[in-house]
Design a protein around this motif. Structure first.
Motif, short mmCIF file in Angstrom:
data_model
loop_
_atom_site.label_atom_id
_atom_site.label_comp_id
_atom_site.label_asym_id
_atom_site.label_seq_id
_atom_site.Cartn_x
_atom_site.Cartn_y
_atom_site.Cartn_z
N ALA A 172 -0.88 8.73 7.91
CA ALA A 172 -1.55 7.70 8.70
C ALA A 172 -1.07 7.66 10.15
O ALA A 172 -1.80 7.20 11.03
CB ALA A 172 -1.36 6.32 8.06
N ASN B 85 -11.32 7.31 11.99
CA ASN B 85 -11.54 6.83 10.63
C ASN B 85 -12.96 7.15 10.16
O ASN B 85 -13.67 6.30 9.63
CB ASN B 85 -11.26 5.32 10.52
CG ASN B 85 -11.15 4.85 9.08
OD1 ASN B 85 -11.06 5.66 8.16
ND2 ASN B 85 -11.20 3.55 8.90
N HIS C 162 -8.46 7.52 2.24
CA HIS C 162 -8.26 6.08 2.05
C HIS C 162 -7.61 5.81 0.71
O HIS C 162 -7.83 6.56 -0.26
CB HIS C 162 -9.60 5.34 2.11
CG HIS C 162 -10.25 5.41 3.45
ND1 HIS C 162 -11.21 6.33 3.75
CD2 HIS C 162 -10.05 4.68 4.58
CE1 HIS C 162 -11.59 6.17 5.00
NE2 HIS C 162 -10.89 5.18 5.53
N ARG C 163 -6.84 4.76 0.67
CA ARG C 163 -6.23 4.29 -0.58
C ARG C 163 -6.41 2.78 -0.59
O ARG C 163 -6.02 2.11 0.37
CB ARG C 163 -4.76 4.69 -0.64
CG ARG C 163 -4.08 4.26 -1.93
CD ARG C 163 -2.70 4.87 -2.06
NE ARG C 163 -2.86 6.25 -2.54
CZ ARG C 163 -2.08 7.25 -2.17
NH1 ARG C 163 -1.11 7.08 -1.30
NH2 ARG C 163 -2.28 8.46 -2.66
N ASP C 164 -7.01 2.27 -1.63
CA ASP C 164 -7.28 0.84 -1.74
C ASP C 164 -8.02 0.32 -0.50
O ASP C 164 -7.73 -0.76 0.02
CB ASP C 164 -5.99 0.05 -1.95
CG ASP C 164 -5.30 0.42 -3.26
OD1 ASP C 164 -6.02 0.73 -4.24
OD2 ASP C 164 -4.07 0.41 -3.30
N GLY C 165 -8.94 1.14 0.00
CA GLY C 165 -9.76 0.75 1.13
C GLY C 165 -9.09 0.86 2.49
O GLY C 165 -9.69 0.49 3.50
N ARG C 166 -7.87 1.36 2.53
CA ARG C 166 -7.15 1.47 3.81
C ARG C 166 -6.86 2.93 4.15
O ARG C 166 -6.60 3.74 3.26
CB ARG C 166 -5.84 0.68 3.74
CG ARG C 166 -6.16 -0.81 3.60
CD ARG C 166 -5.03 -1.75 3.78
NE ARG C 166 -4.12 -1.44 4.85
CZ ARG C 166 -2.85 -1.82 4.85
NH1 ARG C 166 -2.37 -2.53 3.84
NH2 ARG C 166 -2.06 -1.53 5.84
N LEU C 167 -6.90 3.23 5.43
CA LEU C 167 -6.67 4.57 5.92
C LEU C 167 -5.20 4.96 5.73
O LEU C 167 -4.31 4.25 6.22
CB LEU C 167 -7.04 4.63 7.41
CG LEU C 167 -6.93 5.96 8.11
CD1 LEU C 167 -7.93 6.97 7.53
CD2 LEU C 167 -7.18 5.78 9.61
N VAL C 168 -4.97 6.07 5.03
CA VAL C 168 -3.59 6.54 4.80
C VAL C 168 -3.35 7.95 5.32
O VAL C 168 -2.23 8.44 5.26
CB VAL C 168 -3.18 6.44 3.31
CG1 VAL C 168 -3.13 4.99 2.85
CG2 VAL C 168 -4.10 7.27 2.43
N LEU D 97 0.84 -1.19 0.00
CA LEU D 97 0.00 0.00 0.00
C LEU D 97 0.88 1.25 0.00
O LEU D 97 1.76 1.39 0.85
CB LEU D 97 -0.90 0.01 1.23
CG LEU D 97 -1.83 1.20 1.38
CD1 LEU D 97 -2.87 1.18 0.27
CD2 LEU D 97 -2.49 1.19 2.73
#
Length: 144
Positions: free
Chosen positions: A44, A76, A113-119, A11
């Protein structure tokens, strides 16, 4: 020492280039509305990636934009979606005063979010809460 197995693509973290896109887009949205704002972008880990305060923005807007970003990151969630949670009968009623680093439950902070993840997160302060949320949302749209 063995190497752990790979589980797919790594990621990509939020970068300073990403932060510049977020700040620029939020600034353009605020400028179009005639509102002087401060904009904060955190990675993040909650570390500052970018900050901008318009010349005419209230000094406190710098603090509110940072706290909004931090709150969105830690929970989040967009701060606009958390306002009711800190009302006297809400599940997070005591949360704003329970931590060393203060949270701010006013619209204008959004997680990134990037690719569903918190960044990371972006926070905007200086306008009405609904305006600040709209400026932050415009920043996310620009990032893609």
């Amino acid at each position: 020492m063995s190497t752990p197995p790979t589980t797919g693509a790594v990621l990509a973290p939020l970068t300073t280039a990403d932060a510049e896109i977020l700040v620029s887009a939020a600034r353009r949205a605020a400028e179009a509305a005639g509102v002087a704002v401060s904009i904060t972008v955190l990675d993040a880990g909650g570390h500052l990636l970018a900050f901008r305060r318009d010349d005419q923005a209230l000094l406190i807007s710098g603090e509110t934009s940072t706290r909004k970003a931090y709150t969105a990151l830690q929970l989040n969630a967009a701060t606009a979606d958390l306002v009711d949670a800190v009302k006297p009968d809400g599940p997070f009623h005591s949360l704003p005063t329970a931590l060393d680093r203060p949270l701010l439950f006013i619209a204008g902070g959004v997680p990134v979010h990037r690719d569903g993840r918190l960044v990371g997160a972006v926070g905007v302060g200086g306008g009405a809460p609904e305006q600040d949320h709209g400026f932050a949302a415009a920043a996310l749209t620009a990032l893609g």
